[in-house]
Write an enzyme that holds these catalytic residues in place. Structure first.
Site, PDB file in Angstrom:
ATOM      1  N   HIS A 312       0.758  -1.075  -0.516  1.00 45.49           N
ATOM      2  CA  HIS A 312       0.041  -0.094   0.107  1.00 45.49           C
ATOM      3  C   HIS A 312       0.850   1.419   0.104  1.00 45.49           C
ATOM      4  CE1 HIS A 312       0.650   0.945   4.441  1.00 45.49           C
ATOM      5  NE2 HIS A 312       0.961   0.184   4.687  1.00 45.49           N
ATOM      6  N   CYS A 332       2.768  -5.149   7.342  1.00 45.82           N
ATOM      7  CA  CYS A 332       2.317  -4.837   5.230  1.00 45.82           C
ATOM      8  C   CYS A 332       3.023  -3.971   4.718  1.00 45.82           C
ATOM      9  CB  CYS A 332       0.814  -4.245   5.399  1.00 45.82           C
ATOM     10  SG  CYS A 332      -0.397  -4.917   6.140  1.00 45.82           S
TER      11      CYS A 332
END
Length: 402
Positions: A312, A332
């Site tokens: 992301h 992440c």
């Protein structure tokens, strides 16, 4: 004396001699054929052994442990055949890395090549195992180090780390893809490679910190989301957010957080009994609204996996220039060039250069379908080559090499 009896007695020795001669000739011919067949079998056996030896010499030069593939003159033909087949398979496809927390890609290798233990199969395995440029460069660095006369623990450790990375690149051959995404955690880098090993889009990434390690996996990008929500993991809500929300509700508004009930309906924070909540009782979900302050930034890359790991954007893009610390997320992977990566995965310029700066308000998440599944490998390679072919040994940020 009867004429017939006389004829039989006179002819019998001749007939017997002819019969015995015929039997002797047949036995001689059979023995000759047996000897010839035995010689042919022995030659085939020796040729098979020689093929294994040639394959082992090559395998040794690319960092494969060949001790389990050694053959002797007493080994049966099927044993040699099995060892040779397994060796050719490892030369071309490697072994499954031990650190994979999730394997989400279907293997697509040519099984016919694995059973054909021949010179042609050996040539095919050698050719296919050397087409990827970083692999060839790393093999060259590996053999340069092997030639050093110094016998130090540091050298042995470097060779071991290189062998692990070489095996990973061979393992990638199991997945037939025109291009793939490779995230190397210790390097803090993401590269998009084509079949030849050309770096199509190198960039920096920020991976999980030591106590929230990013797991290794094989997966694929199943979709892209513009202006994503951040559905906060339960562990972060309970351990980090709940104490702050209980102390001061302004934290909820400052972070653009939304409190949702079990049916996904947004609740008014003022109407919640915060004193009655705890780490063992919290019947809500917490979501961060989309926008420039969202922790996922403006673009999210959904990865197929059960671990809630994805790529992301970030609302702290200055981290890529302000610090060299590339390991500070909750697991992440934050990417440095989300627009370029999204456009490459979508196969079209869906996002223009100014997308990241406009930061529109009151936007809802917009999902975008990718035209094809692009493999993604999140790995932990401590030794590799850079874009110039130079060998680099990275810091063991998670302490996994000990």
């Amino acid at each position: 004396m009867n004429f017939k009896s006389f004829y039989f007695r006179a002819a019998f020795p001749i007939v017997l001699f002819i019969a015995l001669s015929s039997i002797w000739s047949c036995r001689k011919a059979k023995k000759s054929a047996t000897d010839s067949s035995s010689e042919t079998t022995e030659q085939a056996h020796m040729a098979q052994q020689a093929l294994v030896h040639r394959a082992c010499r090559f395998a040794d030069s690319v960092g494969i442990d060949t001790s389990r593939y050694a053959v002797t003159t007493t080994d049966a033909e099927d044993v040699i055949q099995t060892k040779l087949t397994n060796l050719l398979t490892e030369i071309q496809y490697g072994k499954k890395p031990s650190r994979l927390a999730f394997s989400g890609l279907r293997e697509d290798r040519d099984s016919t090549k694995q059973t054909a233990a021949t010179d042609a199969a050996l040539r095919d395995a050698l050719e296919k195992s050397t087409t990827f440029a970083p692999y060839r460069q790393l093999v060259a660095r590996y053999n340069q180090l092997r030639k050093q006369t110094t016998n130090s623990p540091a050298l042995a450790d470097s060779l071991r780390l290189i062998r692990q990375t070489l095996n990973f690149y061979r393992y990638v051959n199991r997945f037939d893809a025109d291009r793939f995404v490779l995230v190397n955690i210790p390097a803090g880098e993401l590269n998009v490679y084509d079949r030849a090993g050309t770096r199509l889009l190198p960039m920096q990434v920020i991976a999980g910190r030591w106590d929230h390690q990013t797991p290794c996996m094989t997966t694929y990008i199943k979709g892209i989301v513009a202006y994503p929500y951040w559905n906060v993991p339960k562990s972060i809500v309970l351990n980090e957010m709940l104490p702050r929300m209980q102390r001061d509700l302004s934290y909820i508004y400052n972070q653009n957080l939304q409190i949702l009930d079990e049916k996904g309906r947004e609740l008014d924070p003022e109407e919640i009994d915060w004193d009655g909540l705890s780490t063992t009782y919290f019947p809500y979900r917490v979501r961060q609204a989309s926008g420039c302050e969202n922790s996922l930034g403006l673009i999210k890359f959904d990865l197929e996996n059960p671990l809630a790991i994805y790529l992301h954007d970030t609302n702290s893009r200055d981290l890529f220039t302000r610090t060299a610390d590339r390991w500070r997320s909750h697991g992440c992977v934050r990417v440095q060039k989300p627009v370029e990566l999204a456009n490459l995965m979508l196969g079209k310029p869906a996002f223009d250069a100014g997308f990241m700066n406009r930061c529109l308000i009151d936007q809802k998440p917009k999902p975008l379908a990718v035209p094809q599944k692009v493999p993604v490998f999140i790995t932990y390679n401590l030794a590799d080559v850079d874009s110039t072919g130079r060998l680099i040994v990275y810091k063991d940020v998670y302490g996994l090499a000990k």
